[in-house]
Design an enzyme around this catalytic site. Structure first.
Site, PDB file in Angstrom:
ATOM      1  N   ASP A 135     -54.933 -20.900 -62.578  1.00  0.00           N
ATOM      2  CA  ASP A 135     -54.361 -21.978 -63.293  1.00  0.00           C
ATOM      3  C   ASP A 135     -53.365 -22.560 -62.762  1.00  0.00           C
ATOM      4  OD1 ASP A 135     -54.513 -23.897 -65.593  1.00  0.00           O
ATOM      5  OD2 ASP A 135     -52.807 -22.868 -66.689  1.00  0.00           O
ATOM      6  N   TYR A 137     -50.640 -26.266 -62.035  1.00  0.00           N
ATOM      7  CA  TYR A 137     -49.863 -27.079 -62.736  1.00  0.00           C
ATOM      8  C   TYR A 137     -49.741 -28.310 -61.997  1.00  0.00           C
ATOM      9  CZ  TYR A 137     -45.218 -27.265 -65.148  1.00  0.00           C
ATOM     10  OH  TYR A 137     -43.996 -27.393 -65.915  1.00  0.00           O
ATOM     11  N   HIS A 142     -46.724 -33.874 -66.741  1.00  0.00           N
ATOM     12  CA  HIS A 142     -46.774 -32.683 -67.602  1.00  0.00           C
ATOM     13  C   HIS A 142     -45.407 -32.107 -67.081  1.00  0.00           C
ATOM     14  CE1 HIS A 142     -47.534 -29.226 -69.851  1.00  0.00           C
ATOM     15  NE2 HIS A 142     -47.455 -28.687 -68.995  1.00  0.00           N
ATOM     16  N   ARG A 151     -34.849 -27.906 -68.369  1.00  0.00           N
ATOM     17  CA  ARG A 151     -33.858 -27.873 -67.531  1.00  0.00           C
ATOM     18  C   ARG A 151     -32.883 -28.979 -67.335  1.00  0.00           C
ATOM     19  NH1 ARG A 151     -38.149 -25.646 -65.055  1.00  0.00           N
ATOM     20  NH2 ARG A 151     -38.710 -27.639 -63.985  1.00  0.00           N
ATOM     21  N   GLU A 208     -53.736 -26.628 -74.291  1.00  0.00           N
ATOM     22  CA  GLU A 208     -53.366 -27.484 -73.166  1.00  0.00           C
ATOM     23  C   GLU A 208     -54.639 -27.990 -72.771  1.00  0.00           C
ATOM     24  OE1 GLU A 208     -49.642 -24.996 -71.194  1.00  0.00           O
ATOM     25  OE2 GLU A 208     -51.786 -24.734 -70.316  1.00  0.00           O
ATOM     26  N   GLU A 210     -57.000 -29.246 -70.362  1.00  0.00           N
ATOM     27  CA  GLU A 210     -57.353 -29.098 -68.856  1.00  0.00           C
ATOM     28  C   GLU A 210     -58.632 -29.373 -68.517  1.00  0.00           C
ATOM     29  OE1 GLU A 210     -55.763 -25.591 -67.160  1.00  0.00           O
ATOM     30  OE2 GLU A 210     -54.097 -25.498 -68.544  1.00  0.00           O
ATOM     31  N   ASP A 242     -56.633 -24.096 -72.269  1.00  0.00           N
ATOM     32  CA  ASP A 242     -55.926 -22.925 -71.794  1.00  0.00           C
ATOM     33  C   ASP A 242     -54.719 -22.707 -72.996  1.00  0.00           C
ATOM     34  OD1 ASP A 242     -55.436 -20.660 -70.409  1.00  0.00           O
ATOM     35  OD2 ASP A 242     -53.945 -21.784 -69.051  1.00  0.00           O
ATOM     36  N   ARG A 246     -46.004 -20.584 -76.795  1.00  0.00           N
ATOM     37  CA  ARG A 246     -45.027 -21.132 -76.162  1.00  0.00           C
ATOM     38  C   ARG A 246     -43.767 -20.255 -76.451  1.00  0.00           C
ATOM     39  NH1 ARG A 246     -47.035 -24.810 -72.539  1.00  0.00           N
ATOM     40  NH2 ARG A 246     -48.377 -26.299 -73.659  1.00  0.00           N
ATOM     41  N   GLN A 249     -44.169 -17.121 -74.222  1.00  0.00           N
ATOM     42  CA  GLN A 249     -44.051 -17.681 -72.880  1.00  0.00           C
ATOM     43  C   GLN A 249     -42.586 -17.549 -72.583  1.00  0.00           C
ATOM     44  OE1 GLN A 249     -46.653 -20.868 -71.749  1.00  0.00           O
ATOM     45  NE2 GLN A 249     -45.859 -20.764 -69.440  1.00  0.00           N
ATOM     46  N   TYR A 253     -41.540 -15.534 -69.224  1.00  0.00           N
ATOM     47  CA  TYR A 253     -41.839 -16.131 -68.085  1.00  0.00           C
ATOM     48  C   TYR A 253     -40.869 -16.137 -66.755  1.00  0.00           C
ATOM     49  CZ  TYR A 253     -39.003 -20.671 -67.836  1.00  0.00           C
ATOM     50  OH  TYR A 253     -38.033 -21.357 -67.887  1.00  0.00           O
ATOM     51  N   LYS A 262     -50.124 -16.508 -72.105  1.00  0.00           N
ATOM     52  CA  LYS A 262     -51.447 -17.371 -71.832  1.00  0.00           C
ATOM     53  C   LYS A 262     -52.642 -16.541 -71.535  1.00  0.00           C
ATOM     54  CE  LYS A 262     -50.947 -21.008 -69.868  1.00  0.00           C
ATOM     55  NZ  LYS A 262     -51.406 -22.400 -70.429  1.00  0.00           N
ATOM     56  N   THR A 266     -58.725 -18.488 -73.314  1.00  0.00           N
ATOM     57  CA  THR A 266     -59.022 -19.842 -72.655  1.00  0.00           C
ATOM     58  C   THR A 266     -60.483 -20.159 -72.754  1.00  0.00           C
ATOM     59  OG1 THR A 266     -57.301 -19.219 -70.549  1.00  0.00           O
ATOM     60  CG2 THR A 266     -58.898 -20.932 -70.323  1.00  0.00           C
ATOM     61  N   THR A 359     -52.123 -28.596 -67.484  1.00  0.00           N
ATOM     62  CA  THR A 359     -52.073 -29.567 -68.517  1.00  0.00           C
ATOM     63  C   THR A 359     -52.335 -30.812 -67.859  1.00  0.00           C
ATOM     64  OG1 THR A 359     -50.895 -28.213 -69.851  1.00  0.00           O
ATOM     65  CG2 THR A 359     -50.901 -30.134 -70.587  1.00  0.00           C
ATOM     66  N   GLU A 373     -45.469 -31.342 -75.878  1.00  0.00           N
ATOM     67  CA  GLU A 373     -45.269 -32.838 -75.198  1.00  0.00           C
ATOM     68  C   GLU A 373     -45.199 -33.631 -76.595  1.00  0.00           C
ATOM     69  OE1 GLU A 373     -46.380 -33.548 -71.119  1.00  0.00           O
ATOM     70  OE2 GLU A 373     -47.832 -31.883 -71.708  1.00  0.00           O
TER      71      GLU A 373
END
Length: 427
Positions: A135, A137, A142, A151, A208, A210, A242, A246, A249, A253, A262, A266, A359, A373
């Site tokens: 998968d 990114y 996203h 962050r 997600e 995808e 997918d 959250r 994760q 993570y 995750k 899927t 995503t 989001e």
């Protein structure tokens, strides 16, 4: 963009809004009954053409397809392994068979009765035996949105993101066919910073948006696939959801990335749309700045103009509500770049590997491809027509993804990938 106008017509009546005109001819696997052996077919309008019948009738004799009865197999892998020349020949032969001016199938009532089936007469199966799953990114929007949430704006994108297609290794065994219910996962979560973890059902279950591509011929260990050869190894594409927990994760993570948040499920769509069918819809993607390293520089216009929509249907409500409209062309990294990067260290891809996009979010809030989001981390709720609100998915919710390329007077579509959320085990 290539010319997306086509005067090609089938003797089977296909509406302008159908996802499956003669310009598409996506492949899938199906059974005629629960006891029957799966075999391969293509979707055409409101019918499925049973290719095992066509094969049995000898209409693929003396071709590249006259090889181990690939359409009488339960999955597409043997056909996918034959490579691009065989895929092209199959598309031409099947197209000719379905043309409005070809009497071979059109005027043979007995053959039509055996070979043309209604979807309600069959049980769709997983079209491919998926050997491995990666998968990516690859949506800048996203990655930026999630980075801002976790962050801050100044450190939204990690230093490597504009230089390589970031990815993680997913779990092939929990990839399921669209329509399979999704059970809410259990796991460790931490509600507030400094708390001890608790073992609970995920509270922040998300989708997600995808897409994924399926590998045809692979490569030998130690031999990378050059970017300009990458398309020869890509058979076709599917819609992918997918699912993501959250809260699980977020706790797990660091430092190695996604795991239990995750790998519980899927979902993929049942019809595989070939790269030949998507060729007229090639287009340019976002400008890549800084310029990628040479091994990631290849043919231009390797994005695809695929319109995508996500809808949710709450329990007790009969009409789904669209919550996202996006497009595959927004992806920063192309499928050819993804495949070239995946193998540049000598990693060997195999027939049946699934590589998903990550995503797909667009530039506007209504094009964001996840509830994370759309609700900005749960800080603002989505209002649904039934009067309810959603920050994340609730038990009983049905969520669907659809996508299509729009030509002049026809669509090349993917159908849908749908899943209903079931309560956590034991709940």
């Amino acid at each position: 963009m290539h010319n997306s106008k086509s005067s090609l017509r089938s003797f089977i009546d296909v509406s302008a809004g159908s996802h499956f005109p003669i310009q598409n001819l996506p492949y899938g696997s199906f059974r005629r009954s629960a006891e029957d052996t799966p075999r391969i077919g293509v979707a055409i309008g409101d019918f499925i053409l049973d290719l095992s019948v066509i094969e049995h009738e000898g209409l693929f004799k003396n071709t590249l397809l006259d090889h181990d009865k690939v359409f009488s197999r339960p999955v597409l892998n043997p056909f996918m392994a034959l490579g691009r020349s065989a895929w092209k020949e199959a598309r031409q032969l099947i197209t000719d068979l379905l043309r409005e001016d070809n009497p071979v199938l059109r005027d043979n009532q007995e053959l039509r009765k055996k070979a043309l089936l209604r979807p309600e007469e069959v049980l769709l199966q997983m079209p491919v035996s998926i050997t491995d799953y990666t998968d990516f990114y690859s949506s800048r929007e996203h990655a930026t949105n999630v980075g801002i949430m976790f962050r801050g704006k100044d450190n939204a994108l990690m230093p490597n993101w504009l230089h390589l297609p970031v990815a993680y290794h997913g779990r092939a065994s929990s990839i399921v066919l669209g329509g399979t219910p999704i059970r809410r996962p259990m796991g460790q979560t931490v509600q507030d910073s400094g708390d001890r973890p608790r073992f609970t059902p995920s509270r922040l279950l998300d989708f997600e948006l995808e897409m994924g591509f399926l590998v045809g011929p692979g490569n030998e260990l130690g031999n990378p696939i050059p970017i300009n050869d990458a398309i020869d190894h890509i058979f076709g594409m599917v819609l992918v959801n997918d699912w993501s927990a959250r809260d699980i994760q977020k706790w797990e993570y660091q430092p190695l990335g996604p795991f239990l948040g995750k790998n519980f499920a899927t979902s993929i769509s049942p019809w595989v749309v070939t790269m030949n069918a998507l060729e007229p819809f090639r287009t340019g993607g976002p400008e890549q700045d800084p310029s990628p390293l040479p091994y990631l520089q290849g043919e231009e216009n390797r994005a695809y103009d695929i319109q995508l929509e996500v809808w949710i249907q709450e329990e007790g409500v009969s009409v789904p509500f669209t919550i996202c409209r996006s497009n595959f062309k927004y992806l920063y990294w192309t499928i050819c770049q993804q495949l070239a990067h995946h193998t540049i260290n000598g990693c060997n891809l195999q027939t049946g590997d699934l590589l998903a996009s990550g995503t797909i979010s667009g530039p506007t809030p209504d094009s964001y491809g996840s509830l994370l989001e759309l609700t900005w981390g749960g800080s603002k709720a989505l209002r649904l027509p039934g009067g309810q609100e959603r920050k994340f998915l609730q038990d009983g919710d049905i969520l669907g993804i659809t996508g299509w390329c729009q030509g002049e007077g026809y669509r090349v579509g993917f159908g849908e990938v749908v899943g209903k959320i079931l309560p956590a085990s034991g709940k």
